[in-house]
Structure formats: C-alpha cells, structure tokens
Design an enzyme around this catalytic site. Structure first.
Site, PDB file in Angstrom:
ATOM      1  N   LYS A 224       0.831  -1.207   0.000  1.00 61.19           N
ATOM      2  CA  LYS A 224       0.000   0.000   0.000  1.00 61.19           C
ATOM      3  C   LYS A 224       0.865   1.256   0.000  1.00 61.19           C
ATOM      4  CE  LYS A 224      -3.730  -0.371   2.213  1.00 61.19           C
ATOM      5  NZ  LYS A 224      -4.659  -0.607   3.339  1.00 61.19           N
TER       6      LYS A 224
ATOM      7  N   ARG B   2      -3.664   3.160   8.252  1.00 55.89           N
ATOM      8  CA  ARG B   2      -3.912   1.899   7.542  1.00 55.89           C
ATOM      9  C   ARG B   2      -2.661   1.026   7.552  1.00 55.89           C
ATOM     10  NH1 ARG B   2      -7.018   5.526   4.063  1.00 55.89           N
ATOM     11  NH2 ARG B   2      -9.177   4.791   3.916  1.00 55.89           N
TER      12      ARG B   2
ATOM     13  N   GLY C 244      -8.080  -6.677   4.025  1.00 55.16           N
ATOM     14  CA  GLY C 244      -8.959  -6.734   5.181  1.00 55.16           C
ATOM     15  C   GLY C 244      -8.435  -7.498   6.370  1.00 55.16           C
TER      16      GLY C 244
ATOM     17  N   MET D 210      -5.679  -6.949   8.264  1.00 56.32           N
ATOM     18  CA  MET D 210      -5.097  -6.163   9.353  1.00 56.32           C
ATOM     19  C   MET D 210      -5.923  -4.905   9.559  1.00 56.32           C
ATOM     20  SD  MET D 210      -1.071  -6.860   8.651  1.00 56.32           S
ATOM     21  CE  MET D 210      -1.231  -6.493   6.918  1.00 56.32           C
TER      22      MET D 210
ATOM     23  N   ARG E  13      -3.891  -1.513  -6.011  1.00 55.03           N
ATOM     24  CA  ARG E  13      -3.144  -2.758  -5.846  1.00 55.03           C
ATOM     25  C   ARG E  13      -3.574  -3.716  -6.948  1.00 55.03           C
ATOM     26  NH1 ARG E  13      -6.244  -4.504  -0.249  1.00 55.03           N
ATOM     27  NH2 ARG E  13      -8.308  -4.781  -1.132  1.00 55.03           N
TER      28      ARG E  13
ATOM     29  N   HIS F   5     -15.969  -7.506   1.738  1.00 57.51           N
ATOM     30  CA  HIS F   5     -14.941  -8.393   2.289  1.00 57.51           C
ATOM     31  C   HIS F   5     -15.157  -9.832   1.840  1.00 57.51           C
ATOM     32  CE1 HIS F   5     -13.490 -11.178   5.458  1.00 57.51           C
ATOM     33  NE2 HIS F   5     -12.426 -10.400   5.412  1.00 57.51           N
TER      34      HIS F   5
ATOM     35  N   SER G  25      11.881 -42.981 -10.511  1.00 59.92           N
ATOM     36  CA  SER G  25      10.771 -42.092 -10.199  1.00 59.92           C
ATOM     37  C   SER G  25      10.736 -41.895  -8.692  1.00 59.92           C
ATOM     38  CB  SER G  25       9.437 -42.669 -10.686  1.00 59.92           C
ATOM     39  OG  SER G  25       8.380 -41.778 -10.373  1.00 59.92           O
TER      40      SER G  25
ATOM     41  N   CYS H 257       6.574 -38.950  -8.775  1.00 57.31           N
ATOM     42  CA  CYS H 257       5.153 -39.298  -8.852  1.00 57.31           C
ATOM     43  C   CYS H 257       4.445 -39.157  -7.510  1.00 57.31           C
ATOM     44  CB  CYS H 257       4.984 -40.715  -9.393  1.00 57.31           C
ATOM     45  SG  CYS H 257       5.778 -42.001  -8.404  1.00 57.31           S
TER      46      CYS H 257
ATOM     47  N   TYR I 103      10.409 -35.213 -15.710  1.00 51.34           N
ATOM     48  CA  TYR I 103       8.963 -34.991 -15.629  1.00 51.34           C
ATOM     49  C   TYR I 103       8.499 -35.025 -14.181  1.00 51.34           C
ATOM     50  CZ  TYR I 103       8.444 -40.066 -14.885  1.00 51.34           C
ATOM     51  OH  TYR I 103       8.519 -41.335 -14.378  1.00 51.34           O
TER      52      TYR I 103
END
Length: 876
Positions: free
Chosen positions: A25, A94, A103, A105, A343, A459, A767, A834, A854
């Site tokens: 912020k 803030r 929302g 804090m 933001r 919210h 694997s 895997c 993979y």
C-alpha cells in the site's frame, strides 16, 4: 536508517519497487503521488519496524521523533493543524504488508477527533451531523482495534448493538439518517463502553491516539485472521506490516460526497470494462465491510460526472502503468476525487486467464508475462464443478455472483462452528449477514460463503475470490434468527445443519443437495496453456489408475501416466475375493490358482488405459501395500469372510494375526512382497505385457514402463527386474510380438537415494516417490502426523506441511544426490517424480532446478503443474 517516508504534492520519498520497506500500500501510494494521481498527503512507517515493535513492545524514540517531523510536514502540506483549529487535521491509519492481505489487518479512520476538534469540524463543514457521524465511527473503530473490544457476553459487537438499537428506536435503517444529536449521544455511549471494558477514559490527546493506533496496526500482524490468511496463501511471517498515515478525506460530507471501490476490469469474468461500486455520503469501510449495499459504479457518472470522468482516466493510467488489473479505492469529497489505494486486483481464475490473453493481444504484456501473471494454484478454480444445468432444484433466494463455482454443504452461521464441523469432515456453507476479517478461519473451512449484505467488492467477495471459494453476497431476502441458529426466506426456515447448494456463478442459493457437473475449459485457457507449454522444459504426466482417470488426465494435457497404482485395481468388486484367496492360500500352487483369477481383470484394466494413452508412456507400479490391507480386522468381519470363503475361522484369524505388523508402512510391502511371493510380480508382468501386445495389434502405440516399489538395495531391484524381463520374453514369444518397454524403480527410501549409482546400473529409469521419501526421511507417519503437523506449521516450526510442499533442505538434498549419482553412472537416465508433490507449484520449481525429466500428479493438478513448470523455466 530511514524510518518514515513522506508523500505529498506530487513528490514521494519512495516508489512502487519498495514493497519490502513500505509494504504494498505504501509503495503504491508513493508511486501514484510521483505520477500525478491525486492522493491525500501522508507518510509511511517502514515495515521493517513491525517486528522490532512486536519484539520490544514499544515504539522507539527515533521513530517518535521522525513521526513528529513528518506530522509537521503533513500539516504544512494540508494547511491544517493536528489536534487543534481553526482547521483540524484528521488522519486515516492503515496497514500494508509487502504482499496484499485485503482486510486482514487493522484500519482506523477519523483519528484526531475529540470533544474540541469535533466542534471545529462541525463549524468548518457547517454540518454537525457529518462531524458527529465521523466521531462515532472513530470511537467505534478505535475501541475495536486499539482496545480490542469486539464481543460482549451475548456474542456481538457492543458498539454495533447500541447503534442498531438507536436506529430501531428512530425507525430508520441507515446510519447516515441519524440526527446530529443522536450521533453525539452515541459517541458518549461508545465512550462509556470503552471505560466499562478498559477501566480508563477514551483518550482525548490526538498524539496519544496516534501512537496507540500505530502500535495496534503493528499488533494486527499477529492477529488470528492475519496468521490464517498468511498460512493459506503461503505468505512469510517474517515480512511484517508498514503503517500508512494519511490526511483524511471525507466521503460522508453529504450528497455531494461518496466513496467506492473499483476494478479496472471485471474481477469475476475478466471483461475489459470498469467495474465497481460506490456509496453516496459514506466512508470506505461502509463499502468494504458490506454494511450498506452499494450502487453500481456506473451510477456515479450521473451523480459526480466530473469526478467519474477523472476516475476513468486515472484507472486507465494505473492499469497501463502497472500492466495489471488494478483494485482502486477512492473518495469524492464535495466533488473532488482522491485515490486512496491501488493494488493488483484479486480475481477469479477465469478472469485472470482472460485478462492475461487480452493484455497480450492489446500489447500491454508479452506471452511470458502472461504466463507469469497467474498463481498456478488459482487454476483449481477453473476445474470447480458447476450446478447441473438439467437440474430443477428450488432456488431459495438470489444474490450477487461474487465468486464462481458451485458447492454443496450443511449450513452454519458462525466461523468457529464452520471450522469445528469441517474438522469433523462435514462440508459446510457459511451463511452470515456480512463477513469480517475475524471470520477468515471459518471461510477457509467452508465450501462456500453466503452473505445477506454487501456487494461485489465487499470483504466476503474479495476474500472468497482470492481463495477460489464460490460466494454469493447481497442475498437480501435472508432474515436471520441468530439466537436460534436459523434463517428464513419467506415461509421457509433453514436451520443449522440443513443442506444447501450454492451457485456462485449465477448468484443462486438452492435448497438441498443438487447434483454438480464438471466445467468446460475455454479458448483463453487453451491459449494460455499453449504459451506455457512452449516455455517449459519439465514434462507433466498424471497419476491415474483407471481408463476414466487416464482420459481426464489426457484432456488436461498430461503427457503420459507417471504412476498407475495396481493395488487400487485389486479392491474393486469380486477382485478382492480372489486377492483374499491368494493371501490365505497355504502354498504357492494355491496362490497361483487365485492369481489366475485376477490376471484377466488386471489385463483388461491395462488394455483400457493403454488405449486411452495411445502414443504416450504409462508407468505401472507393481503391488505396493502390505497384504493386511486386503483383510478385515474386526471379529464379526473375519467370521463373515471365513464363511464366504469356506475356510475355518481359526485359520483366517491366524492369517490376519500373522500379517499384523507394528509398523506396516516399513514392513512387508512393495518389492519385499515380490521377493517373498515372486508369483505376484509374475502375474502382474504377464497382465501388463499381454495387454500391451493386444492393443499394439490394434494399431495403438504403447509404451509400458514397469516400476518396482520400495527398493532399498540394488539386489531387490535386480531380482524383481529379472522376473519382469523373463515374463516379458515369455509373453512376446507366445504372441509372436515384441514391445519396447522399460523397467525402473521408485526412489522412496533414503538408502535408495544414497546408493542411486548402484541402482542406476540396473534400472532404466527412476521415479521419486516423495510421499514415502518424506515419511522415511523425517521419521514421520503421514497417517498419524496430522495430529501435530498443523501445529508445527501454525507456530512456524515448519514453513509448510512437508507432505504438501517438498522439504527442499532435507528431502530435497536426497533428490539432488540421487539425480547426481544416478546420472553419473548412467548419463541420460530418465528421472521423474510421482508423489503428491508433483502437483505442488513450489515443489515443481524445485524439480525443474533438479533437472528431472517430468513430474506426475493427480489429473486435476496437471494444468497447475504445466503452468508452474513454465514459470520455473521463465525464471531461469
């Protein structure tokens, strides 16, 4: 070290790249100031001071000195005096962490008001109602945040209780319709509540108010809701929050003022149009908290045309400047526009995908940036079920479609109850008037969220979209009977525990349990995934045990099957009877007789899978679990099975007792079964290769890979591989065909990793079974560790559950070691993974770096792994 960073009059001490120091912020306030966006002047207290305060419990003298200097500059920039007249300066306080936590804090508005400055404000504005409305808001927020007065004995907010009683007494629904005298009396009532709860008067000194507020914002970093949010979104606890102190601008000055929240594109669909909501004569918390139902942003064009035109241009500037969809908070004070925050917007996965493709087409970003713009886990939303369009379920009520998808669950009315029931395995739907940050733990536990108040930027809507939970807000027909834990719509009562179905795509609340169907993925998704596939090196396979799972995986882009668990096939229908017959057989001929009954069933399974995976590899793991899992353990069940099998109950009981192990996961399972009972391995290999030959004869390209589980010693693998290869030769000779195949092993115990060079000399591939490798490395039972691992994560002892995200510093070392030693012995050795970690984005990044070939994961996580693998390659 600089502790305080100012922003005012087109010049700021910071910029958008200083998130670690200024928080998101504060960094964006500085950036907007620098590029000429009308931001109220103020200053930011560095986030690096948050943990210093939390450790010491007090603000340093150096910080107080810099704050006083910054306040002097702010007074000069505004022409106002803090705590005195004739033009009193009021402040908005803030929070703001480096990573957006909407929302979670605390915020305090209108700080600096007391019995003197409220009169100054009333005289200056010529609007006593506005002045005392701001004062009562300040006392209430300060009481909630600084003094932590939130719940009375009856479970409600005592400030809100008094406000609602006064409104009922006056016969009005809106706070802004209370008279100045009523609001002045309410301020005194609120102060009495503070004295009653704290034993001290409400602080009148503005400087004292400010210091306590800064401390409270720092403390809110450690609030339950903030901790829960960080845990869910994997935000480091070490960051801390900055504190942003800004001159107040007022949207509650009258009908020429207002406040709102807007997105530069629709956060639900991704449509390229300004989307948002605003309220006339209101402050920002009214919109965000959902206390009042706001108007569509388009209505602002008629009420504040000049401010609307300016806001539209600023929105375009901010989106192009940040090259991302922006979530913007703004206030109009007597016709003048101020931007309070921007933001990166939380949006649904469907919106994120659509926006990424749009922005490439618009030339705002390139394809790599588009691929990087999504959180891989967010793709889960696209795979969410939806209400079956053929259903004729009764719509209980309608609201706003705040977050898409559908869910079925039992109704609960508070967050604690939601968490309790979900912990018992019950799917729940959280139904509230409106949610607050204190409800976050219940929202996490719920399948869906419904509120009677609030709009698309409330919210509940923002948090639900961020988590991928379906959500309906503004269902105004819901009439709550909170003491009796029920809600009414017309003549229909819904009690806690009743079933509801939530359609977050349409905004409908449906009675009962409605059937759901799988969604369809669109062209934008396919385009983005194509871009991801063009950039990734790591291949992605799926864990699938049936032709149906294999087809689903292929539809999600799987490039083969990395784990087919044959034991799952043994549990279906009458197969388990044959398996039990094999287990209780007294000799090898008896076992072979039983296995002959299983063989055609296994072969049929493999035929189906090979056909679906035409042209792609299929890795089949030989039988892995201990045999006791196939047998009953209760006396009544044993007696019933003995009767069905025609064996003496004593004999069956003896078999069960013989197979019982103190630690079965480290016992007689995996390759150890095949060593003891080679006929099991032989039967499975025969089924695999007969199936391969059958489908190959049909013209299907088949690439079987046989995987030996739980190998700890090279000789275990050598003996099992010999059975597989010998069986393959017999099948090929019998059928007059030959199929290319591989025989490899799982690396899932530390000794296998340490002796990977020896095993690689015999194996065609590795694997990693990271579930068992994690279990054996940590010395944890994954079945029992759920009793304490959540506590480890909550208290920061572990950053993540190691069964969900790979333990890089421990288990990861074994992975790297096995890769290094295996390929030193056999360059080019194919290596995959895997375990469940194959679908975890953070783990995929590690596997990319470890140079695996993979990853394999559940079908529904294949798109997530594809995207994470692409992002890892782009980062390289």
């Amino acid at each position: 070290m600089t502790l305080v960073y100012a922003f005012a009059n087109g010049k700021a001490d910071g910029n958008k790249d200083m998130h670690d120091v200024l928080g998101g912020k504060g960094a964006n306030l500085a950036e907007m100031t620098n590029i000429g966006v009308p931001v109220p002047p103020g200053f930011t207290i560095s986030a690096v001071l948050c943990h210093d305060y939390l450790d010491k419990g007090s603000l340093s003298d150096d910080l107080k000195r810099e704050m006083r200097a910054a306040m002097s500059r702010l007074e000069e920039a505004t022409g106002r005096c803090f705590g005195s007249g004739p033009r009193a300066l009021l402040l908005a306080i803030r929070s703001g962490a480096a990573v957006s936590m909407p929302g979670m804090m605390d915020t305090i508005l209108n700080l600096g008001l007391n019995d003197e400055t409220v009169r100054i404000l009333a005289d200056e504005s010529n609007n006593p109602q506005f002045a005392f409305d701001s004062y009562r808001r300040f006392v209430q927020m300060y009481g909630n945040v600084v003094f932590e007065i939130k719940n009375s004995e009856n479970g409600g907010d005592p400030f809100e209780h008094e406000l609602e009683q006064l409104k009922r007494a006056r016969g009005i629904e809106r706070d802004i319709d209370l008279e100045a005298e009523d609001l002045e009396g309410l301020v005194n009532t609120f102060k009495s509540i503070v004295r009653e709860h704290t034993g001290q008067p409400f602080p009148d000194d503005p400087e004292d108010q400010l210091l306590r507020a800064v401390e409270a914002v720092f403390r809110s970093w450690n609030s339950r809701r903030a901790g829960d949010y960080r845990r869910v979104h994997k935000i480091p606890n070490t960051l801390g929050t900055a504190v942003n102190i800004m001159a107040m601008v007022f949207g509650n000055l009258g009908e020429d003022s207002g406040t709102g929240v807007a997105f530069t594109r629709d956060p639900t669909t991704g449509a390229n149009e300004l989307f948002g909501e605003f309220l006339v004569n209101a402050q920002g918390e009214d919109v965000v908290a959902g206390i009042r139902t706001p108007e569509p942003l388009t209505n602002m064009r008629d009420k504040f045309p000049q401010a609307f035109d300016e806001f539209t241009k600023i929105s375009e500037v901010l989106e192009r400047h940040y090259r991302d969809v922006q979530d913007i908070e703004f206030t109009v004070e007597r016709g003048k526009l101020y931007v309070l925050q921007t933001r990166g917007a939380k949006r649904t996965a469907a919106a994120a995908v659509r926006v990424a493709v749009q922005m490439v087409e618009e030339g705002l970003i390139d394809k790599s940036m588009a691929v990087n713009s999504l959180d891989p886990d967010q793709l889960n939303q696209l795979l969410h079920p939806m209400v079956d369009p053929e259903t004729h379920a009764q719509v209980l009520t309608e609201g706003l479609p705040a977050s898409p998808g559908a869910a079925v669950g039992r109704v609960v009315f508070n967050a604690d109850r939601a968490e309790e029931m979900a912990g018992q395995g019950v799917p729940v739907i959280l139904v509230r008037r409106e949610t607050s940050p204190d409800d976050f733990h219940g929202m996490v536990a719920s399948q869906a969220i419904v509120t009677s108040r609030g709009g698309m930027t409330s919210h509940a809507a923002v948090v639900a979209r961020g988590m991928g939970k379906c959500c309906v807000v503004g269902a105004r027909a819901l009439d709550f009977d909170e003491p009796n834990h029920r809600v009414r719509v017309g003549d229909t009562w819904i009690d806690e525990g009743d079933w509801l179905t939530i359609d977050g795509t349409k905004g409908n609340v449906l009675l009962g349990q409605v059937s759901l169907v799988e969604p369809e993925l669109g062209d934008d998704f396919n385009t983005l995934m194509q871009w991801a596939d063009e950039r990734r090196r790591l291949r992605v396979r799926a864990n699938a045990d049936t032709p149906e799972d294999a087809a689903r995986a292929r539809g999600f882009g799987a490039e083969g099957i990395g784990l087919c668990r044959t034991e799952h096939m043994f549990f279906e229908g009458n197969r388990i009877d044959a398996m039990r017959e094999m287990i209780v057989a007294e000799d090898e001929p008896g076992r072979r007789d039983a296995l002959r009954k299983i063989l055609p069933m296994q072969r049929a399974d493999f035929v189906g899978i090979f056909r679906v995976m035409d042209g792609l590899p299929v890795t089949i793991r030989l039988l892995d679990p201990p045999l006791h899992e196939f047998l009953p353990h209760g006396e009544a069940d044993i007696a019933e099975l003995a009767e069905n099998m025609g064996v003496r109950i004593e004999r069956l009981r003896h078999t069960v007792e013989t197979l019982t192990e103190a630690n079965p996961m480290l016992g007689h399972r995996g390759c150890r079964l095949g060593i003891t009972y080679p006929e099991i391995t032989e039967m499975q290999a025969w089924a695999i290769f007969e199936a391969a030959c059958e489908v190959a004869a049909e013209g299907v390209e088949v690439y079987p890979e046989v995987m030996v589980p739980l190998v700890a010693h090279v000789e275990e693998f050598r003996r099992q591989a010999a059975i597989v290869r010998k069986t393959a030769d017999r099948v090929f000779e019998k059928r007059g065909q030959r199929i290319d195949y591989l025989v490899g092993t799982m690396i899932e115990v530390p000794r296998a990793a340490l002796t990977a060079d020896e095993i690689a000399a015999e194996a065609d591939f590795f694997s990693f079974g990271t579930n068992d490798l994690t279990q054996t490395t940590f010395g944890l039972s994954r079945d029992d560790s759920g009793r304490f691992l959540p506590h480890y994560v909550e208290t920061g002892l572990l950053k993540d559950d190691p069964f969900q995200s790979l333990d890089v510093s421990g288990v990861g070392q074994l992975v790297n070691l096995a890769v290094e030693r295996g390929r030193a012995k056999k360059p080019g050795l194919k290596i995959g993974i895997c375990g469940e970690h194959g679908g975890d984005p953070a783990s995929v990044v590690f596997f990319h770096g470890a140079e695996l070939n993979y990853v394999s994961c559940s079908p529904f996580r294949v798109p997530i792994a594809r995207l994470a693998a692409a992002q890892a390659a782009i980062k390289d």
